[in-house]
Scaffold this motif. Structure first.
Motif, PDB file in Angstrom:
ATOM      1  N   TRP A 240       0.808  -1.223   0.000  1.00 12.27           N
ATOM      2  CA  TRP A 240       0.000   0.000   0.000  1.00 12.27           C
ATOM      3  C   TRP A 240       0.837   1.268   0.000  1.00 12.27           C
ATOM      4  CZ3 TRP A 240      -4.025  -1.772  -1.959  1.00 12.27           C
ATOM      5  CH2 TRP A 240      -4.540  -3.016  -1.579  1.00 12.27           C
ATOM      6  N   GLU A 241       1.969   1.277   0.721  1.00 12.16           N
ATOM      7  CA  GLU A 241       2.815   2.472   0.716  1.00 12.16           C
ATOM      8  C   GLU A 241       3.335   2.756  -0.690  1.00 12.16           C
ATOM      9  OE1 GLU A 241       3.439  -0.127   2.826  1.00 12.16           O
ATOM     10  OE2 GLU A 241       3.074   0.682   4.827  1.00 12.16           O
TER      11      GLU A 241
ATOM     12  N   GLY B 294     -12.780   8.670   4.895  1.00 11.58           N
ATOM     13  CA  GLY B 294     -12.811   9.715   3.876  1.00 11.58           C
ATOM     14  C   GLY B 294     -12.210   9.247   2.559  1.00 11.58           C
ATOM     15  N   HIS B 295     -11.088   8.551   2.633  1.00 13.82           N
ATOM     16  CA  HIS B 295     -10.468   8.040   1.404  1.00 13.82           C
ATOM     17  C   HIS B 295     -11.329   6.957   0.753  1.00 13.82           C
ATOM     18  CE1 HIS B 295      -6.716  10.231   1.202  1.00 13.82           C
ATOM     19  NE2 HIS B 295      -6.598  10.097   2.514  1.00 13.82           N
ATOM     20  N   PHE B 296     -11.900   6.067   1.567  1.00 17.37           N
ATOM     21  CA  PHE B 296     -12.770   5.036   0.995  1.00 17.37           C
ATOM     22  C   PHE B 296     -14.010   5.666   0.355  1.00 17.37           C
ATOM     23  CE2 PHE B 296     -10.846   2.116   4.350  1.00 17.37           C
ATOM     24  CZ  PHE B 296      -9.956   1.555   3.469  1.00 17.37           C
ATOM     25  N   THR B 297     -14.531   6.721   0.973  1.00 20.81           N
ATOM     26  CA  THR B 297     -15.687   7.423   0.409  1.00 20.81           C
ATOM     27  C   THR B 297     -15.341   8.026  -0.948  1.00 20.81           C
ATOM     28  OG1 THR B 297     -16.552   7.873   2.618  1.00 20.81           O
ATOM     29  CG2 THR B 297     -17.375   9.267   0.813  1.00 20.81           C
TER      30      THR B 297
ATOM     31  N   ALA C  54      -5.583   2.721  -1.237  1.00 19.52           N
ATOM     32  CA  ALA C  54      -4.350   2.499  -0.477  1.00 19.52           C
ATOM     33  C   ALA C  54      -4.266   3.433   0.726  1.00 19.52           C
ATOM     34  CB  ALA C  54      -3.138   2.692  -1.392  1.00 19.52           C
ATOM     35  N   MET C  55      -4.599   4.717   0.527  1.00 20.26           N
ATOM     36  CA  MET C  55      -4.573   5.666   1.645  1.00 20.26           C
ATOM     37  C   MET C  55      -5.598   5.278   2.711  1.00 20.26           C
ATOM     38  SD  MET C  55      -2.246   8.024   1.305  1.00 20.26           S
ATOM     39  CE  MET C  55      -2.829   9.252   2.459  1.00 20.26           C
TER      40      MET C  55
END
Length: 133
Positions: free
Chosen positions: A15-16, A58-61, A42-43
């Motif tokens: 992911w990084e 928030g990132h998944f949204t 990833a974030m």
């Protein structure tokens, strides 16, 4: 090249590296939706793992807004929302978080079927997770 590296790292769950390569790719092509998606997923995973659940959600949204048809992203968000519920002590906030998580599970159950109309593995996992709530 950078977006291909990011996609390869997604497959390897690095992911990084996905974030690093996605950022490089987005500097060259900021409108690349697939790279934006990979970066947000990833974030979201990285933020969730580091106990920054709200940032992860928030990132998944943002990723769901790009590809609402991807059930695994909704499942990632459900897990992050559940972790937020576990960390929250405010009654009203908990009800909203659980409601958001249940909406995601419903969306996965509704959207995710195989070609012959049967629920996919993702939908079956979502049904199980919903039964736990």
């Amino acid at each position: 090249v950078f977006s291909l590296r990011a996609m390869a790292n997604v497959a390897l769950s690095r992911w990084e590296e996905v974030v690093v390569e996605s950022r490089k790719a987005l500097k060259l092509n900021p409108e690349d939706r697939a790279t934006q998606l990979n970066k947000h997923v990833a974030m979201g995973i990285l933020k969730s793992w580091s106990s920054e659940q709200e940032a992860g959600v928030g990132h998944f949204t943002k990723a769901i807004l790009i590809r609402p048809d991807r059930p695994e992203i909704r499942l990632f968000r459900v897990i992050a929302l559940a972790r937020m519920v576990a960390q929250t002590k405010q009654g009203d906030s908990i009800h909203k978080l659980v409601g958001d998580a249940l909406q995601d599970l419903d969306a996965v159950i509704t959207q995710d079927t195989t070609e012959d109309g049967f629920p996919s593995d993702g939908a079956m996992h979502a049904r199980f997770m919903k039964s736990v709530f």
